[in-house]
Motif scaffolding. Structure first.
Motif, PDB file in Angstrom:
ATOM      1  N   UNK A 175      -6.476 -12.848  -5.545  1.00 44.03           N
ATOM      2  CA  UNK A 175      -5.075 -12.467  -5.927  1.00 44.03           C
ATOM      3  C   UNK A 175      -4.692 -11.184  -5.460  1.00 44.03           C
ATOM      4  N   UNK A 176      -5.844 -10.383  -5.278  1.00 43.01           N
ATOM      5  CA  UNK A 176      -5.548  -9.112  -4.578  1.00 43.01           C
ATOM      6  C   UNK A 176      -5.236  -9.083  -3.222  1.00 43.01           C
ATOM      7  N   UNK A 177      -5.992  -9.971  -2.498  1.00 45.93           N
ATOM      8  CA  UNK A 177      -5.642 -10.217  -0.991  1.00 45.93           C
ATOM      9  C   UNK A 177      -4.151 -10.792  -0.802  1.00 45.93           C
ATOM     10  N   UNK A 178      -4.029 -11.680  -1.825  1.00 48.66           N
ATOM     11  CA  UNK A 178      -2.636 -12.278  -1.580  1.00 48.66           C
ATOM     12  C   UNK A 178      -1.564 -11.436  -1.756  1.00 48.66           C
ATOM     13  N   UNK A 179      -1.712 -10.304  -2.930  1.00 46.14           N
ATOM     14  CA  UNK A 179      -0.648  -9.380  -3.148  1.00 46.14           C
ATOM     15  C   UNK A 179      -0.617  -8.445  -2.043  1.00 46.14           C
ATOM     16  N   UNK A 180      -1.682  -8.166  -1.316  1.00 45.35           N
ATOM     17  CA  UNK A 180      -1.762  -7.210  -0.194  1.00 45.35           C
ATOM     18  C   UNK A 180      -0.999  -8.028   1.287  1.00 45.35           C
ATOM     19  N   UNK A 181      -1.311  -9.217   1.225  1.00 50.02           N
ATOM     20  CA  UNK A 181      -0.671  -9.931   2.406  1.00 50.02           C
ATOM     21  C   UNK A 181       0.870  -9.983   2.141  1.00 50.02           C
ATOM     22  N   UNK A 182       1.244 -10.205   0.908  1.00 48.61           N
ATOM     23  CA  UNK A 182       2.609 -10.123   0.565  1.00 48.61           C
ATOM     24  C   UNK A 182       3.478  -8.808   0.805  1.00 48.61           C
ATOM     25  N   UNK A 183       2.488  -7.593   0.502  1.00 49.80           N
ATOM     26  CA  UNK A 183       2.997  -6.229   0.678  1.00 49.80           C
ATOM     27  C   UNK A 183       3.437  -6.168   2.173  1.00 49.80           C
ATOM     28  N   UNK A 184       2.622  -6.739   3.107  1.00 48.62           N
ATOM     29  CA  UNK A 184       2.935  -6.615   4.460  1.00 48.62           C
ATOM     30  C   UNK A 184       3.901  -7.423   5.109  1.00 48.62           C
ATOM     31  N   UNK A 185       4.381  -8.283   4.057  1.00 49.41           N
ATOM     32  CA  UNK A 185       5.580  -9.037   4.429  1.00 49.41           C
ATOM     33  C   UNK A 185       5.356 -10.713   4.901  1.00 49.41           C
ATOM     34  N   UNK A 186       4.047 -11.020   4.542  1.00 51.86           N
ATOM     35  CA  UNK A 186       3.437 -12.489   4.707  1.00 51.86           C
ATOM     36  C   UNK A 186       3.993 -13.269   3.440  1.00 51.86           C
ATOM     37  N   UNK A 187       5.157 -13.721   3.425  1.00 55.90           N
ATOM     38  CA  UNK A 187       5.763 -14.300   2.425  1.00 55.90           C
ATOM     39  C   UNK A 187       4.910 -15.404   1.387  1.00 55.90           C
ATOM     40  N   UNK A 188       4.146 -16.030   2.361  1.00 59.81           N
ATOM     41  CA  UNK A 188       3.306 -17.256   1.971  1.00 59.81           C
ATOM     42  C   UNK A 188       2.094 -16.815   1.261  1.00 59.81           C
ATOM     43  N   UNK A 189       1.774 -15.346   1.470  1.00 60.61           N
ATOM     44  CA  UNK A 189       0.648 -14.862   1.043  1.00 60.61           C
ATOM     45  C   UNK A 189      -0.643 -15.346   1.786  1.00 60.61           C
ATOM     46  N   UNK A 190      -0.416 -15.867   3.017  1.00 63.52           N
ATOM     47  CA  UNK A 190      -1.532 -16.308   3.733  1.00 63.52           C
ATOM     48  C   UNK A 190      -1.570 -15.248   5.097  1.00 63.52           C
ATOM     49  N   UNK A 191      -2.796 -15.015   5.670  1.00 58.16           N
ATOM     50  CA  UNK A 191      -3.026 -14.188   6.609  1.00 58.16           C
ATOM     51  C   UNK A 191      -3.229 -15.154   7.895  1.00 58.16           C
ATOM     52  N   UNK A 192      -2.661 -14.588   9.263  1.00 57.38           N
ATOM     53  CA  UNK A 192      -3.111 -15.120  10.510  1.00 57.38           C
ATOM     54  C   UNK A 192      -4.606 -15.153  10.772  1.00 57.38           C
ATOM     55  N   UNK A 193      -5.113 -15.907  11.657  1.00 58.15           N
ATOM     56  CA  UNK A 193      -6.439 -15.980  11.983  1.00 58.15           C
ATOM     57  C   UNK A 193      -6.972 -14.794  12.678  1.00 58.15           C
ATOM     58  N   UNK A 194      -6.011 -13.983  13.422  1.00 52.29           N
ATOM     59  CA  UNK A 194      -6.749 -12.730  14.163  1.00 52.29           C
ATOM     60  C   UNK A 194      -6.259 -11.582  13.395  1.00 52.29           C
ATOM     61  N   UNK A 195      -7.178 -10.701  12.792  1.00 52.25           N
ATOM     62  CA  UNK A 195      -6.730  -9.347  12.325  1.00 52.25           C
ATOM     63  C   UNK A 195      -5.953  -8.468  13.400  1.00 52.25           C
ATOM     64  N   UNK A 196      -6.045  -8.815  14.444  1.00 48.65           N
ATOM     65  CA  UNK A 196      -5.215  -7.825  15.409  1.00 48.65           C
ATOM     66  C   UNK A 196      -3.748  -7.781  14.998  1.00 48.65           C
ATOM     67  N   UNK A 197      -3.378  -9.068  14.713  1.00 49.05           N
ATOM     68  CA  UNK A 197      -1.888  -9.379  14.511  1.00 49.05           C
ATOM     69  C   UNK A 197      -1.563  -8.661  13.168  1.00 49.05           C
ATOM     70  N   UNK A 198      -2.501  -8.598  12.416  1.00 45.82           N
ATOM     71  CA  UNK A 198      -2.209  -8.045  10.887  1.00 45.82           C
ATOM     72  C   UNK A 198      -1.932  -6.404  11.443  1.00 45.82           C
ATOM     73  N   UNK A 199      -2.889  -6.103  12.101  1.00 42.94           N
ATOM     74  CA  UNK A 199      -2.762  -4.392  12.231  1.00 42.94           C
ATOM     75  C   UNK A 199      -1.462  -4.155  12.885  1.00 42.94           C
ATOM     76  N   UNK A 200      -0.918  -4.992  13.692  1.00 43.28           N
ATOM     77  CA  UNK A 200       0.150  -4.593  14.783  1.00 43.28           C
ATOM     78  C   UNK A 200       1.386  -4.612  13.552  1.00 43.28           C
TER      79      UNK A 200
END
Length: 238
Positions: A175-200
């Motif tokens: 739930x913590x990771x999902x909330x963090x993903x949501x905070x960065x604008x990932x509305x489906x609370x799921x993260x991309x395959x590559x960390x580089x995309x998250x950093x951008x």
């Protein structure tokens, strides 16, 4: 308690008199530990990393100087020193049957669940066992050699350690990771395959949240906390 050390850069400590840099650092950590335990006991619901930093900047502690929340590489020494002290405090509190749950989003004291002697293993402190836990973060933050990294080393560590990881969605997100993903604008609370995309995405979000553009320090802190959780998520999977 007022710290008499001078902080000439975020988290860095200069010493005066006959104290060695190591002695000054250890003394500062001891003061931080007293302050952190006090503040956490006063806040049973827990405190975020940002809230802890603000508490340590204010009277009666005044143990930290100015912090640049909008530039993670400048935040490194403050972040490291804070988490080093928290992990040190966690080990000490474990001797008394208390649990300190440590996270950038929320750190709080918890009652330690009852466990049998068969469930206790791993490192021992003062003859008492701590719960077994594979904790690479603990090992990192308790190593004071990691405190004085250069800017180049910090960037290299982030790039080499996190960039290019694949398959983050192949694992269950807490739930913590999902909330963090949501905070960065990932509305489906799921993260991309590559960390580089998250950093951008994080860097764009920080720019948009800057006070000069109508944002606030609090917004930037939330983004930093969310980004730290996601970094640890990628790191912990590989």
């Amino acid at each position: 308690m007022t710290n008499t050390s001078t902080l000439n850069q975020p988290g860095a400590i200069t010493h005066s008199g006959d104290s060695s840099p190591h002695q000054a650092l250890q003394s500062h950590i001891a003061h931080l530990q007293v302050a952190l335990e006090h503040e956490l006991r006063q806040a049973p619901g827990g405190l975020s990393e940002y809230a802890l930093i603000k508490k340590l900047q204010q009277p009666p502690w005044q143990l930290l100087g100015d912090v640049r929340f909008d530039q993670p590489e400048l935040l490194y020494q403050v972040h490291f020193l804070l988490f080093h002290t928290l992990y040190t405090l966690r080990d000490q509190l474990a001797e008394d049957g208390e649990t300190l749950a440590i996270s950038a989003l929320l750190t709080r004291l918890e009652k330690r669940p009852e466990v049998s002697s068969q469930q206790l293993s791993g490192p021992r402190l003062s003859g008492k066992s701590l719960p077994a836990q594979a904790d690479s973060l603990r090992a990192f933050y308790l190593d004071l050699n990691q405190y004085r990294l250069s800017t180049a080393q910090i960037h290299a560590m982030l790039d080499n350690f996190y960039a290019g990881h694949r398959g983050a969605n192949d694992h269950h997100d807490t739930s913590e990771v999902g909330a963090a993903a949501n905070c960065l604008g990932y509305s489906d609370r799921r993260l991309p395959d590559r960390f580089h995309e998250v950093k951008q995405r994080f860097r764009r979000a920080v720019m948009q949240a800057h006070p000069d553009r109508g944002g606030s320090t609090q917004q930037i802190q939330k983004l930093n906390a969310a980004f730290a959780v996601i970094r640890n998520h990628y790191r912990g999977r590989y």
